[in-house]
Design an enzyme around this catalytic site. Structure first.
Site, PDB file in Angstrom:
ATOM      1  N   LYS A  93       0.797  18.628   8.078  1.00  0.00           N
ATOM      2  CA  LYS A  93       0.439  17.229   8.704  1.00  0.00           C
ATOM      3  C   LYS A  93       1.451  16.939  10.069  1.00  0.00           C
ATOM      4  O   LYS A  93       0.773  16.347  11.064  1.00  0.00           O
ATOM      5  CB  LYS A  93       1.010  16.438   7.561  1.00  0.00           C
ATOM      6  CG  LYS A  93       0.791  14.896   8.261  1.00  0.00           C
ATOM      7  CD  LYS A  93      -0.491  14.279   8.002  1.00  0.00           C
ATOM      8  CE  LYS A  93      -0.574  12.981   8.496  1.00  0.00           C
ATOM      9  NZ  LYS A  93      -1.957  12.300   8.596  1.00  0.00           N
TER      10      LYS A  93
ATOM     11  N   THR B  58       2.999  10.746   3.909  1.00  0.00           N
ATOM     12  CA  THR B  58       3.463  11.694   5.278  1.00  0.00           C
ATOM     13  C   THR B  58       4.837  11.409   5.089  1.00  0.00           C
ATOM     14  O   THR B  58       5.424  10.228   5.613  1.00  0.00           O
ATOM     15  CB  THR B  58       2.887  11.157   6.465  1.00  0.00           C
ATOM     16  OG1 THR B  58       1.310  11.189   6.456  1.00  0.00           O
ATOM     17  CG2 THR B  58       3.089  12.140   7.733  1.00  0.00           C
TER      18      THR B  58
ATOM     19  N   LYS C 189       6.827   7.397  13.051  1.00  0.00           N
ATOM     20  CA  LYS C 189       7.719   7.622  11.946  1.00  0.00           C
ATOM     21  C   LYS C 189       7.130   9.353  11.814  1.00  0.00           C
ATOM     22  O   LYS C 189       7.945  10.040  11.903  1.00  0.00           O
ATOM     23  CB  LYS C 189       7.015   6.916  11.029  1.00  0.00           C
ATOM     24  CG  LYS C 189       7.590   7.562   9.381  1.00  0.00           C
ATOM     25  CD  LYS C 189       6.600   8.278   8.545  1.00  0.00           C
ATOM     26  CE  LYS C 189       5.377   7.483   8.457  1.00  0.00           C
ATOM     27  NZ  LYS C 189       4.617   8.271   7.281  1.00  0.00           N
TER      28      LYS C 189
HETATM   29  P1  NAP Z   1       0.416   0.738   3.905  1.00  0.00           P
HETATM   30  O1  NAP Z   1      -0.863   0.076   4.165  1.00  0.00           O
HETATM   31  O2  NAP Z   1       1.688   0.111   4.817  1.00  0.00           O
HETATM   32  O3  NAP Z   1       0.935   0.767   2.429  1.00  0.00           O
HETATM   33  C1  NAP Z   1       2.125   1.101   1.872  1.00  0.00           C
HETATM   34  C2  NAP Z   1       2.280   1.327   0.448  1.00  0.00           C
HETATM   35  O4  NAP Z   1       3.538   1.562   0.083  1.00  0.00           O
HETATM   36  C3  NAP Z   1       2.132  -0.219  -0.120  1.00  0.00           C
HETATM   37  O5  NAP Z   1       1.412  -0.076  -1.197  1.00  0.00           O
HETATM   38  C4  NAP Z   1       3.380  -0.561  -0.507  1.00  0.00           C
HETATM   39  O6  NAP Z   1       4.048  -1.655  -1.136  1.00  0.00           O
HETATM   40  C5  NAP Z   1       4.128   0.672  -0.719  1.00  0.00           C
HETATM   41  N1  NAP Z   1       5.644   0.737  -0.581  1.00  0.00           N
HETATM   42  C6  NAP Z   1       6.214   1.036   0.605  1.00  0.00           C
HETATM   43  N2  NAP Z   1       7.531   1.037   0.618  1.00  0.00           N
HETATM   44  C7  NAP Z   1       7.663   0.970  -0.770  1.00  0.00           C
HETATM   45  C8  NAP Z   1       8.810   1.121  -1.703  1.00  0.00           C
HETATM   46  N3  NAP Z   1      10.052   1.206  -0.980  1.00  0.00           N
HETATM   47  N4  NAP Z   1       8.914   1.034  -2.859  1.00  0.00           N
HETATM   48  C9  NAP Z   1       7.731   0.804  -3.625  1.00  0.00           C
HETATM   49  N5  NAP Z   1       6.389   0.681  -2.954  1.00  0.00           N
HETATM   50  C10 NAP Z   1       6.667   0.779  -1.591  1.00  0.00           C
HETATM   51  O7  NAP Z   1       0.530   2.145   4.425  1.00  0.00           O
HETATM   52  P2  NAP Z   1      -0.651   3.176   4.305  1.00  0.00           P
HETATM   53  O8  NAP Z   1      -1.509   3.118   5.881  1.00  0.00           O
HETATM   54  O9  NAP Z   1      -1.516   3.299   3.163  1.00  0.00           O
HETATM   55  O10 NAP Z   1       0.139   4.548   4.525  1.00  0.00           O
HETATM   56  C11 NAP Z   1       0.638   5.163   3.486  1.00  0.00           C
HETATM   57  C12 NAP Z   1       1.023   6.842   3.761  1.00  0.00           C
HETATM   58  O11 NAP Z   1      -0.057   7.318   4.146  1.00  0.00           O
HETATM   59  C13 NAP Z   1       1.924   6.502   5.141  1.00  0.00           C
HETATM   60  O12 NAP Z   1       2.968   7.636   4.790  1.00  0.00           O
HETATM   61  C14 NAP Z   1       1.183   7.079   6.132  1.00  0.00           C
HETATM   62  O13 NAP Z   1       1.905   7.505   7.407  1.00  0.00           O
HETATM   63  C15 NAP Z   1       0.137   7.821   5.395  1.00  0.00           C
HETATM   64  N6  NAP Z   1      -1.304   7.835   6.355  1.00  0.00           N
HETATM   65  C16 NAP Z   1      -1.849   6.735   6.589  1.00  0.00           C
HETATM   66  C17 NAP Z   1      -3.007   6.933   7.401  1.00  0.00           C
HETATM   67  C18 NAP Z   1      -3.639   5.581   7.725  1.00  0.00           C
HETATM   68  O14 NAP Z   1      -4.635   5.481   8.502  1.00  0.00           O
HETATM   69  N7  NAP Z   1      -3.277   4.238   7.562  1.00  0.00           N
HETATM   70  C19 NAP Z   1      -3.768   8.123   7.663  1.00  0.00           C
HETATM   71  C20 NAP Z   1      -2.961   9.160   7.198  1.00  0.00           C
HETATM   72  C21 NAP Z   1      -1.764   8.893   6.518  1.00  0.00           C
HETATM   73  P3  NAP Z   1       3.553  -3.144  -0.633  1.00  0.00           P
HETATM   74  O15 NAP Z   1       2.146  -3.533  -1.158  1.00  0.00           O
HETATM   75  O16 NAP Z   1       4.262  -3.929  -1.922  1.00  0.00           O
HETATM   76  O17 NAP Z   1       4.071  -3.364   0.454  1.00  0.00           O
END
Ligand code: NAP
Length: 291
Positions: free
Chosen positions: A175, A100, A243
């Site tokens: 979104k 997102t 965010k």
């Molecule tokens: P998350 O669990 O915090 O995972 C983030 C992922 O991105 C991790 O694999 C992290 O690697 C990687 N990452 C972050 N910054 C990075 C960087 N600078 N360089 C390389 N890798 C990086 O987040 P998530 O919940 O999966 O969400 C991911 C996206 O989906 C976000 O944009 C969020 O808004 C969206 N989203 C989430 C949900 C939800 O329910 N969680 C629902 C809809 C949409 P590391 O493992 O090394 O930290």
């Protein structure tokens, strides 16, 4: 694209880890990359496939590269630069970004991809951790029809519904609308459930009744139990929601739309962050009434 389509998945977070797993289980040959390598190793042990040392390496020889990281800056870090996805992608292959992020970034990456004879789709998702784990996400996309048509059957591994909304950036705009809706709905539920408690109503009987009428919603059905119980340590984090709302506020300034209710709810989320609820689920808005 056939089942032999070779794909990469960059970012094995709460969402990416199970999404990449569904691709591998469906029969695609998946190469993953994660900044913290131990998570990539754990993924390989669980699902098979392979992992790479950099996003560029993961993207090599792939037909489609999926990416799901945190915010605009994170996307820039994994996509651009000598070790980024674009550096490894061949011509005529496709990058699908499930992060997102802003519509502006989507348009920028679409333009860069075009210049390099590559393709880009912005493709944020809705459905949360449970949707990713159950392969039941909804995907909203921006980009070209012909490219969407190629990617849609592959995304079906983790998505129950996907829709091209229009040109580059349109997936991110959709979104933003989704998140504006959620802010209002969850605040409405927080106020309503607090009222119900004060009125001495039975929460189970109440929700089993009103969820079948005009007030019913995904948030009501999936969050009422934990909202009444005051449990928030799961789900879609307040930090992520703020965010997303920040992205919507910047876009609203550009298109001239007013978001008074969303701004108010964002202020409530800020209060929750100050009280240590950064990783709490968005339904924690009700915690403001439980002091
Ligand atoms: P998350 O669990 O915090 O995972 C983030 C992922 O991105 C991790 O694999 C992290 O690697 C990687 N990452 C972050 N910054 C990075 C960087 N600078 N360089 C390389 N890798 C990086 O987040 P998530 O919940 O999966 O969400 C991911 C996206 O989906 C976000 O944009 C969020 O808004 C969206 N989203 C989430 C949900 C939800 O329910 N969680 C629902 C809809 C949409 P590391 O493992 O090394 O930290």
């Amino acid at each position: 694209m056939t089942k032999m389509t070779k794909v990469a998945f960059i970012g094995l977070g709460v969402m990416g880890y199970p999404m990449a797993g569904h691709l591998q289980k469906t029969g695609f040959e998946v190469c993953v990359y994660n900044r913290t390598t131990t998570k990539a190793q754990q993924w390989q042990q669980e699902f098979g496939g392979s992992y790479a040392a950099t996003p560029a390496e993961a993207a090599q020889d792939c037909d489609i590269i999926f990416c799901c990281v945190g915010n605009d800056d994170d996307v820039r870090q994994v996509v651009l630069g000598d070790k980024g996805i674009f550096a490894g992608m061949s011509e005529n292959t496709i990058l699908v970004d499930h992060t997102t992020a802003s519509a502006e970034l989507a348009r920028e990456l679409y333009t860069i991809a075009k210049q390099q004879h590559k393709h880009f789709l912005d493709a944020p998702v809705s459905g949360g951790q449970a949707g990713a784990e159950n392969g039941a996400l909804t995907v909203m996309l921006g980009g070209e029809q012909e490219i969407f048509d190629k990617v849609k059957p592959v995304m079906a591994a983790f998505a129950k519904f996907s829709q091209l909304m229009g040109k580059a950036g349109s997936g991110q705009l959709a979104k933003m609308v989704n998140q504006i809706c959620i802010a209002g709905i969850v605040q409405g539920l927080a106020e309503a459930f607090n009222f119900a408690e004060k009125a001495g109503l039975d929460s189970e009987a109440l929700v089993q009744t009103i969820s079948k009428g005009a007030a019913g919603s995904w948030q009501m059905e999936n969050r009422y139990k934990t909202m009444f119980a005051g449990v928030y340590d799961f789900g879609f984090a307040v930090d992520w929601m703020r965010k997303d709302l920040g992205i919507a506020f910047s876009e609203a300034e550009k298109n001239g739309s007013l978001l008074p209710m969303t701004k108010m709810v964002d202020g409530f989320y800020q209060e929750i962050q100050k009280n240590g609820g950064n990783r709490w689920d968005t339904s924690s808005l009700i915690s403001r009434f439980k002091k």
